[in-house]
Design a protein around this motif. Structure first.
Motif, PDB file in Angstrom:
ATOM      1  N   GLY A 118       3.853   6.160  -5.533  1.00 21.16           N
ATOM      2  CA  GLY A 118       4.084   6.204  -6.968  1.00 21.16           C
ATOM      3  C   GLY A 118       4.555   4.899  -7.558  1.00 21.16           C
ATOM      4  O   GLY A 118       4.814   4.830  -8.769  1.00 21.16           O
ATOM      5  N   GLY A 119       4.676   3.853  -6.757  1.00 18.20           N
ATOM      6  CA  GLY A 119       5.094   2.552  -7.267  1.00 18.20           C
ATOM      7  C   GLY A 119       3.923   1.754  -7.797  1.00 18.20           C
ATOM      8  O   GLY A 119       2.811   2.272  -7.977  1.00 18.20           O
TER       9      GLY A 119
ATOM     10  N   PRO B 248       8.877  -1.535   1.129  1.00 16.74           N
ATOM     11  CA  PRO B 248       8.365  -1.135  -0.186  1.00 16.74           C
ATOM     12  C   PRO B 248       9.514  -0.986  -1.194  1.00 16.74           C
ATOM     13  O   PRO B 248      10.646  -0.630  -0.833  1.00 16.74           O
ATOM     14  CB  PRO B 248       7.692   0.219   0.085  1.00 16.74           C
ATOM     15  CG  PRO B 248       7.499   0.265   1.573  1.00 16.74           C
ATOM     16  CD  PRO B 248       8.595  -0.547   2.175  1.00 16.74           C
ATOM     17  N   ASP B 249       9.221  -1.241  -2.457  1.00 19.29           N
ATOM     18  CA  ASP B 249      10.238  -1.081  -3.498  1.00 19.29           C
ATOM     19  C   ASP B 249      10.462   0.392  -3.833  1.00 19.29           C
ATOM     20  O   ASP B 249      11.497   0.762  -4.390  1.00 19.29           O
ATOM     21  CB  ASP B 249       9.825  -1.840  -4.765  1.00 19.29           C
ATOM     22  CG  ASP B 249       9.894  -3.349  -4.574  1.00 19.29           C
ATOM     23  OD1 ASP B 249      10.663  -3.798  -3.698  1.00 19.29           O
ATOM     24  OD2 ASP B 249       9.163  -4.075  -5.272  1.00 19.29           O
ATOM     25  N   THR B 250       9.499   1.229  -3.492  1.00 21.76           N
ATOM     26  CA  THR B 250       9.580   2.659  -3.821  1.00 21.76           C
ATOM     27  C   THR B 250       9.786   3.488  -2.555  1.00 21.76           C
ATOM     28  O   THR B 250       9.127   3.245  -1.537  1.00 21.76           O
ATOM     29  CB  THR B 250       8.295   3.109  -4.529  1.00 21.76           C
ATOM     30  OG1 THR B 250       8.097   2.306  -5.688  1.00 21.76           O
ATOM     31  CG2 THR B 250       8.373   4.571  -4.936  1.00 21.76           C
ATOM     32  N   ASN B 251      10.719   4.479  -2.653  1.00 22.80           N
ATOM     33  CA  ASN B 251      10.937   5.452  -1.585  1.00 22.80           C
ATOM     34  C   ASN B 251      11.326   4.788  -0.265  1.00 22.80           C
ATOM     35  O   ASN B 251      10.811   5.138   0.796  1.00 22.80           O
ATOM     36  CB  ASN B 251       9.698   6.342  -1.389  1.00 22.80           C
ATOM     37  CG  ASN B 251      10.050   7.643  -0.673  1.00 22.80           C
ATOM     38  OD1 ASN B 251      11.217   8.058  -0.646  1.00 22.80           O
ATOM     39  ND2 ASN B 251       9.050   8.275  -0.086  1.00 22.80           N
ATOM     40  N   SER B 252      12.251   3.834  -0.322  1.00 21.13           N
ATOM     41  CA  SER B 252      12.783   3.201   0.880  1.00 21.13           C
ATOM     42  C   SER B 252      14.303   3.275   0.828  1.00 21.13           C
ATOM     43  O   SER B 252      14.891   3.510  -0.236  1.00 21.13           O
ATOM     44  CB  SER B 252      12.332   1.736   0.974  1.00 21.13           C
ATOM     45  OG  SER B 252      12.760   1.010  -0.166  1.00 21.13           O
ATOM     46  N   THR B 253      14.950   3.093   1.985  1.00 23.54           N
ATOM     47  CA  THR B 253      16.409   3.178   2.035  1.00 23.54           C
ATOM     48  C   THR B 253      16.976   2.113   2.954  1.00 23.54           C
ATOM     49  O   THR B 253      16.357   1.736   3.953  1.00 23.54           O
ATOM     50  CB  THR B 253      16.870   4.570   2.515  1.00 23.54           C
ATOM     51  OG1 THR B 253      18.304   4.592   2.564  1.00 23.54           O
ATOM     52  CG2 THR B 253      16.326   4.873   3.911  1.00 23.54           C
TER      53      THR B 253
ATOM     54  N   TYR C  72       0.838  -1.206   0.000  1.00 19.85           N
ATOM     55  CA  TYR C  72       0.000   0.000   0.000  1.00 19.85           C
ATOM     56  C   TYR C  72       0.873   1.257   0.000  1.00 19.85           C
ATOM     57  O   TYR C  72       0.609   2.219  -0.736  1.00 19.85           O
ATOM     58  CB  TYR C  72      -0.921  -0.018   1.218  1.00 19.85           C
ATOM     59  CG  TYR C  72      -1.919   1.123   1.239  1.00 19.85           C
ATOM     60  CD1 TYR C  72      -3.109   1.053   0.525  1.00 19.85           C
ATOM     61  CD2 TYR C  72      -1.668   2.281   1.973  1.00 19.85           C
ATOM     62  CE1 TYR C  72      -4.024   2.097   0.540  1.00 19.85           C
ATOM     63  CE2 TYR C  72      -2.568   3.332   1.993  1.00 19.85           C
ATOM     64  CZ  TYR C  72      -3.759   3.234   1.276  1.00 19.85           C
ATOM     65  OH  TYR C  72      -4.651   4.272   1.294  1.00 19.85           O
ATOM     66  N   TYR C  73       1.930   1.255   0.834  1.00 18.72           N
ATOM     67  CA  TYR C  73       2.856   2.389   0.878  1.00 18.72           C
ATOM     68  C   TYR C  73       3.488   2.591  -0.504  1.00 18.72           C
ATOM     69  O   TYR C  73       3.570   3.721  -1.009  1.00 18.72           O
ATOM     70  CB  TYR C  73       3.933   2.134   1.921  1.00 18.72           C
ATOM     71  CG  TYR C  73       4.970   3.231   2.040  1.00 18.72           C
ATOM     72  CD1 TYR C  73       4.832   4.242   2.984  1.00 18.72           C
ATOM     73  CD2 TYR C  73       6.096   3.250   1.211  1.00 18.72           C
ATOM     74  CE1 TYR C  73       5.783   5.254   3.089  1.00 18.72           C
ATOM     75  CE2 TYR C  73       7.053   4.254   1.307  1.00 18.72           C
ATOM     76  CZ  TYR C  73       6.895   5.254   2.247  1.00 18.72           C
ATOM     77  OH  TYR C  73       7.826   6.245   2.354  1.00 18.72           O
ATOM     78  N   ASP C  74       3.960   1.490  -1.099  1.00 20.11           N
ATOM     79  CA  ASP C  74       4.604   1.579  -2.407  1.00 20.11           C
ATOM     80  C   ASP C  74       3.667   2.192  -3.442  1.00 20.11           C
ATOM     81  O   ASP C  74       4.064   3.055  -4.238  1.00 20.11           O
ATOM     82  CB  ASP C  74       5.033   0.174  -2.841  1.00 20.11           C
ATOM     83  CG  ASP C  74       5.832   0.182  -4.127  1.00 20.11           C
ATOM     84  OD1 ASP C  74       7.053   0.393  -4.060  1.00 20.11           O
ATOM     85  OD2 ASP C  74       5.217  -0.010  -5.198  1.00 20.11           O
TER      86      ASP C  74
END
Length: 912
Positions: free
Chosen positions: A445-446, A467-472, A439-441
């Motif tokens: 925008g993922g 998440p694959d998007t916006n993670s570090t 859901y976060y991804d």
């Protein structure tokens, strides 16, 4: 049949025997005299009534004469009946229900190490050992994570606070979620994302069903109607393509023209294949809808109107357990019924109510949905239903295109976490569920995808979703609470992680031991699965002990002229550092004095908790107690001093030397059989909760067990030797009398109380057979175990030896001298009574000269286990059959749930 009102012995539920209604838990029902008929009784579900604001009846206008009390007695009038129901359905505070926290405020917090949950009322529990649940009464119950033992009940969610005394905000489920997060991996704070498109009720206007499936004799008739049947019967059907899967979703449609019609829910094929159905699988299978000539076929549950009685008549489907409701009882005489009889359309609703029950309703007066029937069981999570309609004749019609009314999918509750791993490197965001991460991804925008991580320094070894998007995975500082998601401030929770110093191997720690010279020693140095390097030194040299390079220090303590202490030093290391620990092993000088061949220096200690030995093979060709799996009756020998002469005779004898730690529980010392389930057959020696020693053959069912009292009471400080010999006689239930059973066995008892000096007389007497009538002609399967009935009724105490052997058919029973030697010196008994003698095969009455290393002529028909004193006995090797110690595929006893130190030194008065 009368409806009998019974509250169970624990006092936590009420049953209405003689009706289809389910079991109800306490404090949820009340009885009342019907306001329009003083001779009838209504039973109201108070919980659902309070939740929905509409009176929910479980029974409606039932004559009071149809009810009886728990003992079968009738009631004086309707009021007495209603009062009795109210009393029995609202019993609270009985034993076993935990501490009542009514009106109490309780604060919860973790200790500084995050290993214990503390309550400000003085109680504390380990993390991951308790859980909070909704008990169905709107209050919180605290119970054990394993076993569902209740600790506390009736805690109001508004009376829950944190360690600082701050009230926990939110509703009942919010507080339960907070507590369960605290009880597991920490006090997490959540960000609840409000999906602007999700609603609490299904779309009232609905969506038209498109491309339905017409089955069998179904037709789309001429005119405005959309479904009818070209022939009477059950080989027709109208099936929606659309599905519902959430509580609160439903279908609506109009029917018209009096006739036979059924409407209900049909599983999707995936729902059925995944096992989400309840009841009869043939009826639940959607493939049988309209193709299998039965009103049940294809429906999970359906409700049917008939021309007689001009409305609700019956239910069909895989599981028709139901609750009859007001719409069924008062349909007659309504304008709704009049419209149907006149051929005018009436509106029907079929779906899942707010609690997940299948509900069949009609619209009354154009405004109120009235329930005719609902299931008495809720649908399970994951279920998926299609609308199904069948016509029983060619008259009735589906008038309008059905609509499906769906809920919008709800957004998940988001729990934001981060971890420092390794030291100085921060990974985020991390979520406990894939749903949150995806859901976060998607919102960032993922495409709604994620991956997983586990961390070596996370002591919980949890799999986290990122998440694959916006993670570090490379941040040098932790995230801050200033960050937001979907306009909500994020409250970050750190996942507890260990420092580098915490990740060094644990210090080796083992209690010092003292053993006699010549003792086999097995010391576990590393637990299974350890991943550090290990070096071991033993000083001074000459101990007889050797490090195997992996997990064990093993060997036989060398002979010493005086007591000598050896120090075992263990160093463990990995990339984070090393630790060094040690222990002492003292070898004592003992002058060996023994006239016996059997050593009697070791015993295996059992302490319950699933600890037991199990013979590796349970083959009928090697397990004498199974009597080759035969299931026949065998008559006794006309000479009762001999074993049975029949070709099916499979006589045997056993001995065991043991000492019991009595603890007021029933324990099996040895057991041959099938287990603890009703109908399982077992042969066993046990000590009961009163300390009685008993031999048993048969089933636990009443009248199916033969039981002989070997001793009225045994002592915990005394060693006992028990000999049990079966002459091969197999009796039917009617022939299993006390006198016949007494003739079929020879049972003896010796003890350390007189230094094993006296062999008592045969205890298989009519007076000692306290339970009879059990059939002996059933075959025995399962395993032979020592120390319990497999994984239950486990023994508390020590066992020093066990012997099992076949006896020859139509042959004299062993005399007193052989019996005494078999108990007190099994190795010498083998030398004197087996070596060079004929022995019977396990599988027949054939005999051959005893050959120890032969499967059929030696170690297969005779087993001698010395519980640590055997030639190859060890924790790693198991307890070997001393007849042929090299065998590890058939007669070896494997240790279950035990440790190396369970092989203990003993001193048995009269034997050692």
């Amino acid at each position: 049949m009368a409806i009998r009102i019974v509250r169970n012995e624990q006092g936590n539920c009420i049953n209405f025997y003689g009706s289809s209604n389910p079991t109800y838990w306490n404090a949820c029902l009340s009885g009342e005299v019907d306001s329009t008929d003083s001779n009838t009784v209504n039973v109201i579900n108070d919980i659902i009534t309070s939740q929905t604001g509409t009176t929910q009846y479980e029974f409606y206008r039932v004559p009071y004469t149809e009810f009886v009390d728990a003992d079968g007695n009738g009631f004086a009038d309707a009021q007495a009946t209603a009062d009795y129901i109210t009393e029995k359905a609202n019993v609270v505070g009985l034993g076993g229900g935990g501490t009542d926290l009514t009106d109490e405020t309780v604060c919860f917090k973790l200790d500084d190490t995050s290993t214990s949950v503390m309550l400000d009322n003085g109680y504390s529990y380990g993390v991951n050992t308790i859980k909070a649940v909704n008990n169905g009464d709107g209050l919180i119950q605290i119970q054990s994570e394993l076993g569902d033992i209740v600790h506390f009940t009736k805690l109001d969610h508004t009376n829950v606070c944190d360690g600082n005394g701050n009230a926990i905000s939110g509703g009942l489920n919010d507080v339960i979620n907070y507590l369960n997060e605290l009880f597991t991996v920490g006090a997490f704070e959540s960000v609840v994302i409000a999906d602007p498109y999700s609603t609490m009720v299904a779309d009232v206007s609905g969506v038209d069903i498109v491309s339905p499936t017409y089955v069998g004799n179904s037709i789309d008739p001429v005119g405005a109607d959309v479904f009818g049947a070209s022939a009477s019967g059950n080989l027709n059907g109208y099936l929606s393509t659309e599905t519902i899967d959430q509580a609160g979703e439903y279908f609506t449609f109009d029917i018209r023209v009096e006739g036979t019609i059924g409407f209900g829910l049909v599983h999707s094929q995936d729902s059925f294949d995944n096992g989400y159905y309840s009841g009869n699988a043939t009826y639940a299978n959607p493939a049988n809808f309209g193709t299998y000539n039965s009103q049940h076929a294809g429906f999970q549950f359906s409700h049917w109107f008939h021309p007689t009685p001009n409305g609700s008549w019956t239910n069909y489907g895989a599981n028709t357990s139901y609750s009859q409701r007001a719409g069924w009882n008062n349909f007659n005489g309504t304008s709704e019924q009049a419209d149907w009889l006149a051929g005018n359309p009436i509106k029907v609703r079929v779906g899942l109510d707010a609690n997940g029950f299948i509900s069949i309703e009609t619209l009354r007066n154009g405004t109120d949905w009235v329930v005719h029937a609902r299931t008495s069981y809720p649908s399970v999570q994951g279920v998926e239903y299609r609308l199904g309609i069948k016509m029983g004749d060619t008259n009735v019609r589906l008038h309008t295109l059905p609509k499906v009314h769906l809920l919008e999918p709800a957004a998940p509750t988001m729990q934001f976490r981060y971890i420092e791993s390794p030291d100085g490197v921060y990974n985020y965001p991390l979520f406990a569920t894939e749903e949150e991460a995806n859901y976060y991804d998607l919102q960032e925008g993922g495409t709604g995808t994620s991956h997983t991580h586990t961390y070596a320094d996370d002591p919980t070894n949890t799999t986290w979703y990122m998440p694959d998007t916006n993670s570090t995975m490379t941040a040098t500082v932790p995230p801050t609470n200033a960050q937001t998601f979907e306009g909500n401030a994020i409250n970050w929770t750190e996942i507890t992680s260990l420092t580098n110093s915490d990740l060094t191997p644990p210090l080796f720690s083992q209690s010092d031991i003292t053993q006699e010279e010549g003792t086999n020693v097995n010391i576990q140095i590393n637990p299974a699965g350890s991943n550090w390097s290990t070096s071991v030194s033993i000083s001074p040299s000459g101990s007889g002990l050797v490090w195997d390079g992996y997990s064990m220090v093993q060997g036989t303590l060398t002979d010493v002229g005086a007591d000598t202490t050896y120090t075992i030093t263990v160093t463990r290391g990995n990339s984070y550092g090393s630790t060094t620990g040690s222990m002492n092993v003292t070898a004592t000088d003992v002058a060996p004095v023994s006239t016996m061949v059997t050593p009697w220096t070791k015993a295996l200690d059992f302490s319950g908790s699933n600890e037991h030995l199990k013979q590796v093979s349970n083959s009928t060709t090697i397990t004498a107690l199974r009597m080759y799996g035969s299931s026949v009756t065998v008559p006794p020998n006309s000479d009762l001093t001999k074993t049975a002469s029949d070709s099916n005779s499979k006589p045997w004898a056993t001995t065991i030397v043991f000492k019991a730690d009595l603890n007021s529980s029933t324990q099996h010392i040895w057991n041959q059989g099938e287990g603890a389930t009703s109908g399982d057959d077992n042969i066993y020696l046990k000590v009961d909760a009163q300390g009685q020693l008993q031999f048993n053959w048969g089933r636990v069912n009443a009248g199916s067990l033969n039981q002989c009292r070997v001793a009225a009471g045994i002592q915990s400080n005394t060693w006992y030797g028990v000999y049990i010999a079966h002459k091969g006689t197999r009796l039917s239930g009617s022939d299993a009398t006390a006198s016949n059973l007494a003739d079929a066995f020879d049972i003896r008892l010796m003890s350390s109380g007189d230094s094993f000096a006296t062999l008592g007389s045969n205890l298989s007497t009519s007076a000692n057979w306290t339970s009879t009538g059990g059939r002996m002609d059933r075959s025995f399967t399962g395993d032979f175990t020592i120390g319990g009935r497999g994984a239950n009724r486990n023994f508390h105490g020590k066992v020093a030896s066990m012997v099992i052997t076949t006896l020859r058919a139509n042959f004299a029973m062993p005399n007193d001298a052989e019996i005494e030697l078999m108990i007190t010196d099994p190795k010498k008994w083998e030398d004197d009574y087996r070596v060079g003698q004929f022995v019977r095969w396990v599988s027949s009455t054939s005999i051959t000269t005893y050959t120890p290393n032969n499967y059929t002529y030696g170690y297969g028909n005779t087993q001698i286990w010395l519980m640590g004193d055997g030639t190859s006995d060890s924790y790693a090797n198991g307890i070997r059959n001393e007849v042929y110690p090299a065998d590890q595929n058939y007669t070896k006893m494997q240790l279950n749930s035990m440790v190396s130190n369970d092989i203990e030194n003993v001193n048995i008065n009269g034997l050692t």
